[in-house]
Design an enzyme around this catalytic site. Structure first.
Site, PDB file in Angstrom:
ATOM      1  N   TYR A 440       0.309  -7.618  -8.941  1.00  0.00           N
ATOM      2  CA  TYR A 440       0.285  -6.319  -9.632  1.00  0.00           C
ATOM      3  C   TYR A 440      -1.047  -6.041 -10.320  1.00  0.00           C
ATOM      4  O   TYR A 440      -1.901  -6.900 -10.411  1.00  0.00           O
ATOM      5  CB  TYR A 440       1.473  -6.113 -10.550  1.00  0.00           C
ATOM      6  CG  TYR A 440       1.761  -7.050 -11.698  1.00  0.00           C
ATOM      7  CD1 TYR A 440       0.855  -7.956 -12.209  1.00  0.00           C
ATOM      8  CD2 TYR A 440       3.025  -6.994 -12.304  1.00  0.00           C
ATOM      9  CE1 TYR A 440       1.169  -8.771 -13.282  1.00  0.00           C
ATOM     10  CE2 TYR A 440       3.351  -7.814 -13.372  1.00  0.00           C
ATOM     11  CZ  TYR A 440       2.421  -8.700 -13.855  1.00  0.00           C
ATOM     12  OH  TYR A 440       2.748  -9.507 -14.922  1.00  0.00           O
ATOM     13  N   GLU A 441      -1.186  -4.781 -10.763  1.00  0.00           N
ATOM     14  CA  GLU A 441      -2.459  -4.256 -11.293  1.00  0.00           C
ATOM     15  C   GLU A 441      -3.584  -4.339 -10.263  1.00  0.00           C
ATOM     16  O   GLU A 441      -4.741  -4.574 -10.608  1.00  0.00           O
ATOM     17  CB  GLU A 441      -2.853  -4.991 -12.583  1.00  0.00           C
ATOM     18  CG  GLU A 441      -1.919  -4.757 -13.740  1.00  0.00           C
ATOM     19  CD  GLU A 441      -1.735  -3.287 -14.063  1.00  0.00           C
ATOM     20  OE1 GLU A 441      -2.674  -2.499 -13.859  1.00  0.00           O
ATOM     21  OE2 GLU A 441      -0.637  -2.915 -14.514  1.00  0.00           O
ATOM     22  N   GLY A 442      -3.251  -4.127  -9.008  1.00  0.00           N
ATOM     23  CA  GLY A 442      -4.229  -4.209  -7.938  1.00  0.00           C
ATOM     24  C   GLY A 442      -4.249  -5.619  -7.388  1.00  0.00           C
ATOM     25  O   GLY A 442      -4.623  -6.561  -8.091  1.00  0.00           O
TER      26      GLY A 442
END
Length: 594
Positions: A440-442
């Site tokens: 997550y978060e890229g």
């Protein structure tokens, strides 16, 4: 699972001996009035108590019970509401907040260590205040005065929480194709309609209200990322006197059932004509949201570190106590039927890998946090350098720390052997919790492309040059230091290798752009190991110069630094060979031959 113990000695060593944060704070007028060494040490000590005594004890049941969903309502695991109330009452939700709206205004160098403590105690719990802190940062930087006055104080007090609503089912990381719609209303507000998925803390029972930061597009917005705007959408509307009013048209459609972080509510959020308020300028929402996203990306890196630290503590305690076999050189404890598994070379390899990578990650995290503080509170050249270095190193913080973090949770599990695979010891929870940090978060692949394509090649090497000169300056300052030669020489070689491969990729990018995608992940790791060598050399320098060099702490630092340079920094050599193999081995195989 061993009880979590905050590594306060190491944290203080980094802050005040290696990076001399107290001297730095006094040189920055905006920080000088907020924090000094005594204040920082008191904050770390009190935060350690919260992490060890309030959060750590609820983590296991939080994983076992998880969150529950019933008709749009989410209930957190037993103990979470009480622990969050204690956390908020202690002022921890305001630690890094804007002082004009009730925040404590502490520097990132301090809040990063605070975040590590929370994540080592329980990533699931840490996510709730972390999302709120990130949203508050974005609102403080880009929001109107009216929005800041109405929402920030309650967010800093812990009365209200926040979420970040980006992802949609069809879009994933491609935010340019989101469909959530915003329509201007006569009163200047916007009607927000759409669905968002994977929303951490989108619904829960910890606070009276939840402030959603939502990406959406106006009907006539430009296509792609340039048409995205950012809106504040409260779960419950706020009256002019700041009391809570009617519910907004925001609902939780369901929660995800996940591999890990079970006590963190991951929600599907529905916005059905909800009232929202513009943050920043129209069609500039992605830039506003990146303020929060970059904060969260560094925070996610720290999550990886936090899980890895806990893994090491668990594995070390187990290894010292577990008796099995004898040392190859003969029994070390002949009065016992077995030696502890600490006598075995491979166990020592695993433990030292974790120790060296964890302490190196904490030091590099502190270095990046220092650059963020210069970028936020500095002026002139120091501010520009801090801005450049923090931007350059953010994808490394996110991807490198989480790759190493997951590696170290698995390594800790391996130390336990079969006991690491069963739930009784709690080690497998760390493996499951840490896994999401790489996603997550890229995803870490996206972070690698951000580093190489956007930061290094996008600046034509200028951003990398700032880092190179920083490390080169340290090398030249210590070139004649005979005591430090064993660290300076390999650091110099590593920096030369990184500089050479950077130039090679800059040249290749003008000929075949596929070379960049093929090299990005390996390049990020070469960069990460080199940056970590830089901070390990700094730690060795301080330890060798200490008047208490014979103290166990400094001896441990020096010996662990030697281990890093001897056994871990050479990992970069195989990565360099992989990069130089080019893109052809990846793209020579047709899709139908996979």
């Amino acid at each position: 699972m061993a009880e979590y113990k905050v590594p306060l000695e190491d944290m203080n060593f980094l802050l005040f001996d290696v990076f001399k944060a107290d001297q730095m704070w006094q040189r920055l007028p905006k920080l000088a009035e907020q924090v000094d060494k005594d204040t920082a040490q008191a904050i770390l000590q009190e935060c350690a108590k919260i992490a060890e005594q309030e959060i750590d004890p609820i983590a296991r049941e939080g994983d076992e019970t998880g969150v529950s969903y019933n008709n749009g309502q989410v209930t957190t695991a037993p103990g979470y509401k009480e622990a969050f109330a204690t956390y908020a009452e202690g002022g921890w939700t305001a630690l890094g907040g804007d002082v004009e709206y009730g925040g404590m205004g502490m520097p990132k160098m301090l809040t990063a260590l605070h975040e590590e403590m929370l994540c080592s105690a329980d990533i699931s719990f840490a996510l709730y205040p972390s999302l709120t802190a990130g949203a508050a940062l974005s609102l403080a930087k880009h929001g109107s005065e009216e929005l800041k006055e109405r929402y920030l104080t309650k967010m800093y007090s812990g009365e209200w929480a926040a979420s970040m609503c980006l992802t949609e089912a069809h879009a994933g990381s491609d935010l340019g194709i989101i469909r959530t719609k915003a329509v201007l209303q006569d009163d200047g507000s916007y009607e927000i309609t759409g669905n968002k998925i994977f929303i951490t803390g989108g619904e829960h029972d910890l606070t009276d209200n939840i402030v959603h930061l939502v990406l959406a597009k106006l009907p006539d917005a430009p296509k792609g990322p340039r048409g995205i705007s950012l809106f504040l959408v409260p779960k419950i509307q706020v009256n002019d006197d700041e009391s809570l009013g009617d519910g907004n048209n925001v609902s939780c459609g369901s929660i995800e059932h996940k591999m890990g972080i079970h006590a963190s509510a991951t929600c599907v959020m529905n916005f059905d004509g909800a009232k929202g308020y513009l943050i920043g300028e129209l069609n500039k929402g992605l830039a506003c949201m990146f303020t929060m996203m970059n904060f969260e990306r560094i925070g996610v890196g720290i999550q990886g570190l936090g899980a890895a630290v806990r893994s090491y503590q668990n594995a070390l305690e187990y290894a010292k106590d577990r008796g099995q076999g004898r040392a190859l050189s003969g029994a070390k404890n002949p009065e016992q039927t077995t030696d502890s598994i600490m006598v075995h070379g491979d166990v020592r390899r695993m433990l030292l890998n974790m120790k060296a990578l964890n302490e190196g990650s904490r030091a590099l995290s502190s270095y990046i946090a220092m650059q963020l503080d210069y970028a936020t509170y500095g002026e002139g050249d120091i501010q520009k350098q801090g801005d450049t270095l923090s931007a350059l190193l953010t994808p490394i913080a996110k991807a490198f720390f989480t790759d190493l973090g997951f590696e170290n949770t698995v390594t800790g599990q391996q130390v336990f052997g079969g006991h690491g695979y069963i739930r009784e010891w709690g080690q497998e929870q760390l493996v499951r919790d840490a896994r999401i940090t790489q996603i997550y978060e890229g995803t870490n692949g996206i972070q690698a492309m951000d580093l190489l394509m956007r930061k290094v090649i996008g600046s034509k090497g200028a951003m990398y040059h700032v880092f190179k000169e920083e490390v080169l300056s340290f090398i030249e300052e210590n070139r004649q230091n005979d005591h430090l030669a064993e660290f300076i020489s390999p650091l110099s070689d590593s920096l030369t290798d990184l500089t050479t491969i950077t130039q090679e990729l800059l040249e290749k990018s003008t000929v075949d752009v596929e070379e960049i995608g093929a090299a990005a992940n390996d390049y990020l790791h070469v960069f990460g190991y080199t940056a970590m060598a830089f901070v390990w050399a700094k730690m060795a320098q301080v330890s060798l110069a200490s008047e208490e060099i014979d103290h166990d702490f400094y001896q441990s630092k020096i010996l662990t630094a030697r281990y890093y340079f001897a056994r871990l920094l050479p990992r970069r050599l195989s990565l360099l060979a992989s990069i130089r193999s080019g893109s052809q081995p990846l793209f020579a195989i047709d899709d139908n031959l996979f």
